[in-house]
Design a protein around this motif. Structure first.
Motif, PDB file in Angstrom:
ATOM      1  N   GLY A  40      -4.715   4.818 -15.202  1.00  0.00           N
ATOM      2  CA  GLY A  40      -5.554   5.324 -14.119  1.00  0.00           C
ATOM      3  C   GLY A  40      -6.182   4.215 -13.304  1.00  0.00           C
ATOM      4  O   GLY A  40      -6.300   4.324 -12.074  1.00  0.00           O
ATOM      5  N   ALA A  41      -6.563   3.119 -13.969  1.00  0.00           N
ATOM      6  CA  ALA A  41      -7.175   1.993 -13.254  1.00  0.00           C
ATOM      7  C   ALA A  41      -6.198   1.359 -12.280  1.00  0.00           C
ATOM      8  O   ALA A  41      -6.577   0.971 -11.163  1.00  0.00           O
ATOM      9  CB  ALA A  41      -7.672   0.959 -14.262  1.00  0.00           C
ATOM     10  N   MET A  42      -4.938   1.248 -12.676  1.00  0.00           N
ATOM     11  CA  MET A  42      -3.932   0.691 -11.766  1.00  0.00           C
ATOM     12  C   MET A  42      -3.712   1.603 -10.561  1.00  0.00           C
ATOM     13  O   MET A  42      -3.578   1.135  -9.424  1.00  0.00           O
ATOM     14  CB  MET A  42      -2.611   0.471 -12.505  1.00  0.00           C
ATOM     15  N   ARG A  43      -3.677   2.889 -10.805  1.00  0.00           N
ATOM     16  CA  ARG A  43      -3.481   3.825  -9.690  1.00  0.00           C
ATOM     17  C   ARG A  43      -4.667   3.802  -8.741  1.00  0.00           C
ATOM     18  O   ARG A  43      -4.509   4.037  -7.534  1.00  0.00           O
ATOM     19  CB  ARG A  43      -3.256   5.241 -10.234  1.00  0.00           C
ATOM     20  N   ALA A  44      -5.853   3.495  -9.264  1.00  0.00           N
ATOM     21  CA  ALA A  44      -7.050   3.449  -8.421  1.00  0.00           C
ATOM     22  C   ALA A  44      -7.232   2.096  -7.746  1.00  0.00           C
ATOM     23  O   ALA A  44      -8.010   1.978  -6.791  1.00  0.00           O
ATOM     24  CB  ALA A  44      -8.289   3.768  -9.257  1.00  0.00           C
ATOM     25  N   PHE A  45      -6.525   1.076  -8.206  1.00  0.00           N
ATOM     26  CA  PHE A  45      -6.699  -0.279  -7.689  1.00  0.00           C
ATOM     27  C   PHE A  45      -6.283  -0.340  -6.216  1.00  0.00           C
ATOM     28  O   PHE A  45      -5.207   0.110  -5.844  1.00  0.00           O
ATOM     29  CB  PHE A  45      -5.851  -1.254  -8.498  1.00  0.00           C
ATOM     30  N   ASP A  46      -7.129  -0.898  -5.377  1.00  0.00           N
ATOM     31  CA  ASP A  46      -6.819  -0.954  -3.949  1.00  0.00           C
ATOM     32  C   ASP A  46      -7.607  -2.085  -3.290  1.00  0.00           C
ATOM     33  O   ASP A  46      -8.807  -1.968  -3.051  1.00  0.00           O
ATOM     34  CB  ASP A  46      -7.158   0.385  -3.276  1.00  0.00           C
ATOM     35  N   VAL A  47      -6.924  -3.199  -3.045  1.00  0.00           N
ATOM     36  CA  VAL A  47      -7.543  -4.305  -2.307  1.00  0.00           C
ATOM     37  C   VAL A  47      -6.690  -4.673  -1.088  1.00  0.00           C
ATOM     38  O   VAL A  47      -6.837  -5.755  -0.527  1.00  0.00           O
ATOM     39  CB  VAL A  47      -7.747  -5.538  -3.217  1.00  0.00           C
ATOM     40  N   LEU A  48      -5.802  -3.761  -0.693  1.00  0.00           N
ATOM     41  CA  LEU A  48      -4.884  -4.069   0.411  1.00  0.00           C
ATOM     42  C   LEU A  48      -5.623  -4.479   1.677  1.00  0.00           C
ATOM     43  O   LEU A  48      -5.182  -5.374   2.405  1.00  0.00           O
ATOM     44  CB  LEU A  48      -3.980  -2.869   0.690  1.00  0.00           C
ATOM     45  N   ASP A  49      -6.749  -3.844   1.940  1.00  0.00           N
ATOM     46  CA  ASP A  49      -7.492  -4.165   3.155  1.00  0.00           C
ATOM     47  C   ASP A  49      -8.262  -5.478   3.039  1.00  0.00           C
ATOM     48  O   ASP A  49      -8.856  -5.936   4.026  1.00  0.00           O
ATOM     49  CB  ASP A  49      -8.474  -3.029   3.487  1.00  0.00           C
ATOM     50  N   ARG A  50      -8.228  -6.097   1.848  1.00  0.00           N
ATOM     51  CA  ARG A  50      -8.985  -7.336   1.647  1.00  0.00           C
ATOM     52  C   ARG A  50      -8.108  -8.555   1.398  1.00  0.00           C
ATOM     53  O   ARG A  50      -8.628  -9.681   1.355  1.00  0.00           O
ATOM     54  CB  ARG A  50      -9.949  -7.179   0.465  1.00  0.00           C
ATOM     55  N   VAL A  51      -6.809  -8.367   1.229  1.00  0.00           N
ATOM     56  CA  VAL A  51      -5.986  -9.521   0.867  1.00  0.00           C
ATOM     57  C   VAL A  51      -5.953 -10.583   1.956  1.00  0.00           C
ATOM     58  O   VAL A  51      -5.665 -11.754   1.679  1.00  0.00           O
ATOM     59  CB  VAL A  51      -4.553  -9.109   0.464  1.00  0.00           C
ATOM     60  N   GLY A  52      -6.267 -10.207   3.174  1.00  0.00           N
ATOM     61  CA  GLY A  52      -6.363 -11.205   4.236  1.00  0.00           C
ATOM     62  C   GLY A  52      -7.447 -12.233   3.986  1.00  0.00           C
ATOM     63  O   GLY A  52      -7.446 -13.317   4.593  1.00  0.00           O
ATOM     64  N   GLU A  53      -8.372 -11.916   3.066  1.00  0.00           N
ATOM     65  CA  GLU A  53      -9.431 -12.864   2.708  1.00  0.00           C
ATOM     66  C   GLU A  53      -8.941 -13.944   1.746  1.00  0.00           C
ATOM     67  O   GLU A  53      -9.626 -14.955   1.549  1.00  0.00           O
ATOM     68  CB  GLU A  53     -10.597 -12.116   2.049  1.00  0.00           C
ATOM     69  N   ILE A  54      -7.779 -13.726   1.131  1.00  0.00           N
ATOM     70  CA  ILE A  54      -7.261 -14.673   0.143  1.00  0.00           C
ATOM     71  C   ILE A  54      -6.524 -15.778   0.875  1.00  0.00           C
ATOM     72  O   ILE A  54      -5.378 -15.611   1.302  1.00  0.00           O
ATOM     73  CB  ILE A  54      -6.352 -13.963  -0.874  1.00  0.00           C
ATOM     74  N   ARG A  55      -7.162 -16.918   1.026  1.00  0.00           N
ATOM     75  CA  ARG A  55      -6.614 -18.023   1.799  1.00  0.00           C
ATOM     76  C   ARG A  55      -5.763 -18.968   0.967  1.00  0.00           C
ATOM     77  O   ARG A  55      -5.070 -19.822   1.519  1.00  0.00           O
ATOM     78  CB  ARG A  55      -7.764 -18.814   2.439  1.00  0.00           C
ATOM     79  N   THR A  56      -5.824 -18.841  -0.343  1.00  0.00           N
ATOM     80  CA  THR A  56      -5.065 -19.744  -1.184  1.00  0.00           C
ATOM     81  C   THR A  56      -3.564 -19.457  -1.058  1.00  0.00           C
ATOM     82  O   THR A  56      -3.164 -18.297  -0.898  1.00  0.00           O
ATOM     83  CB  THR A  56      -5.496 -19.592  -2.660  1.00  0.00           C
ATOM     84  N   PRO A  57      -2.724 -20.488  -1.073  1.00  0.00           N
ATOM     85  CA  PRO A  57      -1.272 -20.237  -1.038  1.00  0.00           C
ATOM     86  C   PRO A  57      -0.851 -19.327  -2.185  1.00  0.00           C
ATOM     87  O   PRO A  57      -1.281 -19.504  -3.327  1.00  0.00           O
ATOM     88  CB  PRO A  57      -0.681 -21.643  -1.189  1.00  0.00           C
ATOM     89  N   THR A  58      -0.008 -18.366  -1.878  1.00  0.00           N
ATOM     90  CA  THR A  58       0.378 -17.342  -2.861  1.00  0.00           C
ATOM     91  C   THR A  58       1.886 -17.156  -2.855  1.00  0.00           C
ATOM     92  O   THR A  58       2.503 -17.021  -1.790  1.00  0.00           O
ATOM     93  CB  THR A  58      -0.310 -16.007  -2.547  1.00  0.00           C
ATOM     94  N   LEU A  59       2.465 -17.145  -4.047  1.00  0.00           N
ATOM     95  CA  LEU A  59       3.882 -16.847  -4.219  1.00  0.00           C
ATOM     96  C   LEU A  59       4.020 -15.419  -4.713  1.00  0.00           C
ATOM     97  O   LEU A  59       3.434 -15.042  -5.727  1.00  0.00           O
ATOM     98  CB  LEU A  59       4.515 -17.814  -5.228  1.00  0.00           C
ATOM     99  N   LEU A  60       4.804 -14.624  -3.997  1.00  0.00           N
ATOM    100  CA  LEU A  60       5.067 -13.232  -4.378  1.00  0.00           C
ATOM    101  C   LEU A  60       6.526 -13.148  -4.818  1.00  0.00           C
ATOM    102  O   LEU A  60       7.442 -13.318  -4.009  1.00  0.00           O
ATOM    103  CB  LEU A  60       4.819 -12.301  -3.188  1.00  0.00           C
ATOM    104  N   VAL A  61       6.738 -12.890  -6.107  1.00  0.00           N
ATOM    105  CA  VAL A  61       8.093 -12.768  -6.645  1.00  0.00           C
ATOM    106  C   VAL A  61       8.282 -11.336  -7.119  1.00  0.00           C
ATOM    107  O   VAL A  61       7.451 -10.811  -7.877  1.00  0.00           O
ATOM    108  CB  VAL A  61       8.329 -13.747  -7.820  1.00  0.00           C
ATOM    109  N   HIS A  62       9.367 -10.711  -6.696  1.00  0.00           N
ATOM    110  CA  HIS A  62       9.544  -9.284  -6.988  1.00  0.00           C
ATOM    111  C   HIS A  62      10.998  -9.001  -7.328  1.00  0.00           C
ATOM    112  O   HIS A  62      11.920  -9.680  -6.861  1.00  0.00           O
ATOM    113  CB  HIS A  62       9.142  -8.455  -5.758  1.00  0.00           C
TER     114      HIS A  62
END
Length: 265
Positions: A184-206
């Motif tokens: 339930g916590a994962m389904r409720a997790f929502d920071v999409l509108d805030r990820v623009g605040e994350i300035r650190t370089p990020t690698l997304l592997v999927h």
């Protein structure tokens, strides 16, 4: 196998590799119903030349404790461990739910995150109404069937069935309260509108065949990151074990780029 007592839970962790002159530590954070051994391939590789830390999250693997309700509470456990180990800056490497924990830390404590790696993770779970109803209904089936169904569908077609059965058995050993509450916590997790605040370089592997957290949702998230690099591999949701060498190579390149003082393309 050291232990740290945090708010009534004994957290099991590993702290390996050289301490000096090898860059900031890598902190590997596993996903829902998994444990720190999901990262065996990556830890074996990186511990030869830099400090590597991993833990079993509260209620998972060899760690005790239950009662955890939110991603934020798990993030506090991770930070408590790092404070105990006197680690100020680090590179979180989070798989699935572990990536949600990593994003939570990066938003709350950006000064501590040098770089970040998100593996098969997203910032918001978004599904059609029909899929959402199906996911909600899945919680009503017997617990072991619920776990088995979710773990089996995490792997891409063709992954050895006997290995999948081992992961199902391991996941089913996670306390029911932990499994269901964090689902339930994962389904409720929502920071999409805030990820623009994350300035650190990020690698997304999927994984291209990830049906748990579809790749199109990751790409939607990637657009919001100011400094993101994307790698898509031929796998499902369990990249650390489905494509261990390819994932390790992608992480290695990303952190080596940081050490060389270069800009990730």
């Amino acid at each position: 196998m050291p232990l740290l007592e945090v708010d009534g839970a004994a957290l099991t962790y590993d702290d390996e590799g050289p301490r000096d002159g090898a860059g900031v530590p890598l902190v590997f954070i596993h996903g829902w119903t998994a444990n720190r051994h999901r990262w065996d391939h990556q830890v074996t590789h990186f511990a030869e030349r830099r400090r590597v830390i991993r833990l079993d999250l509260r209620g998972h693997g060899d760690s005790g404790g239950a009662g955890v309700r939110t991603i934020e509470e798990l993030a506090k456990d991770v930070l408590a461990l790092l404070d105990h180990l006197k680690v100020e800056r680090f590179v979180p490497v989070g798989h699935s739910m572990g990536g949600m924990i990593s994003q939570t830390i990066a938003l709350a404590h950006p000064e501590r995150v040098e770089r970040m790696v998100l593996v098969n993770s997203i910032s918001r779970m978004t599904y059609s109404r029909g899929r959402g109803l199906l996911m909600a209904a899945s919680t009503l089936v017997p617990f072991k069937l619920f776990v088995a169904t979710n773990i089996q569908r995490a792997f891409a077609p063709g992954y050895p069935r006997e290995e999948i059965r081992e992961y199902v058995r391991s996941s089913a050993d996670t306390p029911r309260e932990v499994v269901m509450t964090l689902y339930g916590a994962m389904r409720a997790f929502d920071v999409l509108d805030r990820v623009g605040e994350i300035r650190t370089p990020t690698l997304l592997v999927h994984g291209y065949y990830d049906i748990q957290l579809p790749v199109k949702q990751m790409l939607r998230m990637a657009k919001s990151y100011p400094d993101a690099e994307v790698r898509i591999l031929d796998a499902g949701h369990e990249l650390p074990v489905e494509k261990p060498a390819e994932l390790t190579a992608a992480i290695d390149r990303f952190v080596r780029t940081a050490q060389a003082g270069e800009t990730t393309p």
